[in-house]
Design a protein around this motif. Structure first.
Motif, PDB file in Angstrom:
ATOM      1  N   GLY A 112       0.668  -1.363   0.166  1.00  0.00           N
ATOM      2  CA  GLY A 112      -0.589  -0.599  -0.194  1.00  0.00           C
ATOM      3  C   GLY A 112       0.885   1.356  -0.076  1.00  0.00           C
ATOM      4  N   VAL A 113       0.483   2.152  -0.699  1.00  0.00           N
ATOM      5  CA  VAL A 113       1.101   3.574  -1.011  1.00  0.00           C
ATOM      6  C   VAL A 113       1.418   4.365   0.103  1.00  0.00           C
ATOM      7  CG1 VAL A 113      -0.145   3.894  -2.276  1.00  0.00           C
ATOM      8  CG2 VAL A 113       1.633   5.202  -2.545  1.00  0.00           C
ATOM      9  N   ARG A 114      -0.241   4.326   0.893  1.00  0.00           N
ATOM     10  CA  ARG A 114       0.146   5.272   1.756  1.00  0.00           C
ATOM     11  C   ARG A 114       0.174   4.320   2.835  1.00  0.00           C
ATOM     12  NH1 ARG A 114      -4.679   5.526  -1.387  1.00  0.00           N
ATOM     13  NH2 ARG A 114      -5.346   7.641  -1.616  1.00  0.00           N
ATOM     14  N   GLU A 115       1.473   3.558   3.248  1.00  0.00           N
ATOM     15  CA  GLU A 115       1.499   2.900   4.737  1.00  0.00           C
ATOM     16  C   GLU A 115       2.814   3.192   4.107  1.00  0.00           C
ATOM     17  OE1 GLU A 115       0.269   1.002   6.406  1.00  0.00           O
ATOM     18  OE2 GLU A 115      -1.678   0.103   5.287  1.00  0.00           O
ATOM     19  N   TYR A 116       3.435   3.560   3.480  1.00  0.00           N
ATOM     20  CA  TYR A 116       5.015   4.915   3.929  1.00  0.00           C
ATOM     21  C   TYR A 116       5.144   6.102   4.240  1.00  0.00           C
ATOM     22  CZ  TYR A 116       6.294   0.433   1.495  1.00  0.00           C
ATOM     23  OH  TYR A 116       6.089  -1.061   1.490  1.00  0.00           O
ATOM     24  N   ASP A 117       5.730   6.147   5.036  1.00  0.00           N
ATOM     25  CA  ASP A 117       6.768   7.439   5.120  1.00  0.00           C
ATOM     26  C   ASP A 117       7.158   8.390   5.373  1.00  0.00           C
ATOM     27  OD1 ASP A 117       6.787   6.474   8.848  1.00  0.00           O
ATOM     28  OD2 ASP A 117       7.682   5.402   7.171  1.00  0.00           O
ATOM     29  N   SER A 118       8.126   7.463   4.629  1.00  0.00           N
ATOM     30  CA  SER A 118       9.330   8.272   4.246  1.00  0.00           C
ATOM     31  C   SER A 118       9.530   7.982   2.549  1.00  0.00           C
ATOM     32  CB  SER A 118      10.838   8.314   4.608  1.00  0.00           C
ATOM     33  OG  SER A 118      10.280   8.566   6.137  1.00  0.00           O
ATOM     34  N   TRP A 119       9.889   8.944   1.604  1.00  0.00           N
ATOM     35  CA  TRP A 119      10.160   8.798   0.413  1.00  0.00           C
ATOM     36  C   TRP A 119      11.684   9.431  -0.033  1.00  0.00           C
ATOM     37  CZ3 TRP A 119       7.076   5.912  -2.343  1.00  0.00           C
ATOM     38  CH2 TRP A 119       5.712   5.782  -1.595  1.00  0.00           C
ATOM     39  N   GLY A 120      12.499   8.723  -0.713  1.00  0.00           N
ATOM     40  CA  GLY A 120      13.109   9.874  -1.570  1.00  0.00           C
ATOM     41  C   GLY A 120      12.673  10.368  -2.962  1.00  0.00           C
ATOM     42  N   GLN A 121      13.921  11.015  -3.436  1.00  0.00           N
ATOM     43  CA  GLN A 121      13.098  12.278  -4.681  1.00  0.00           C
ATOM     44  C   GLN A 121      13.576  11.151  -5.841  1.00  0.00           C
ATOM     45  OE1 GLN A 121      16.230  11.333  -3.379  1.00  0.00           O
ATOM     46  NE2 GLN A 121      17.234  11.112  -5.652  1.00  0.00           N
ATOM     47  N   GLY A 122      13.087  10.335  -5.855  1.00  0.00           N
ATOM     48  CA  GLY A 122      13.223   9.449  -7.484  1.00  0.00           C
ATOM     49  C   GLY A 122      14.199   9.527  -8.305  1.00  0.00           C
ATOM     50  N   THR A 123      13.909   8.168  -9.216  1.00  0.00           N
ATOM     51  CA  THR A 123      15.045   7.944 -10.283  1.00  0.00           C
ATOM     52  C   THR A 123      14.725   8.008 -11.580  1.00  0.00           C
ATOM     53  OG1 THR A 123      17.713   7.201 -10.387  1.00  0.00           O
ATOM     54  CG2 THR A 123      15.760   6.204  -9.636  1.00  0.00           C
TER      55      THR A 123
END
Length: 129
Positions: A112-123
């Protein structure tokens, strides 16, 4: 929260391979499940793969099963996504994410995408046909 930095994206021909890396800092990395998500042009962010806190269990979207492999190194505080047999439809910005819940998660929680609370900037990953 944890700070995440992805690397390894690029341009590759269809059928080729790339290995993404995500370096983590700021929280006890080894206590949290980690995930990879992607967002293509004009699309919503979608689940790609996740791995349990200890690395013993992996979860994959149907579209990448067999072709992608997620792994982690809890000594280096890094999670990886090995992508083989890439297809043009794999073109997207790939994001690394840290789960909000410590230790064990259910399959639904892992995906679940909403289960994650920290994200990188993306590549960016671009696969040419």
């Amino acid at each position: 929260q944890v700070q995440l930095v992805e690397s390894g994206g690029g341009l590759v021909q269809a059928g080729g391979s790339l290995r993404l890396s995500c370096a983590a800092s700021g929280r006890t990395f080894s206590s949290y499940a980690m995930g990879w998500f992607r967002q293509g042009p004009g699309k919503e962010r979608e689940f790609v793969a996740a791995i349990s806190w200890g690395g013993g269990r992996a979860y994959y979207a149907d579209s990448v099963k067999v072709r992608f492999t997620i792994s982690r190194d809890n000594v280096k505080n890094t999670v990886y996504l090995q992508m083989n047999r890439l297809k043009p439809e794999d073109t997207a910005v790939y994001y690394c994410a840290a789960h909000r819940k410590r230790l064990g998660v259910t399959t639904a929680e892992a995906m679940g995408v909403r289960e994650y609370d920290s994200w990188g900037q993306g590549t960016q990953v671009t696969v040419s046909s």
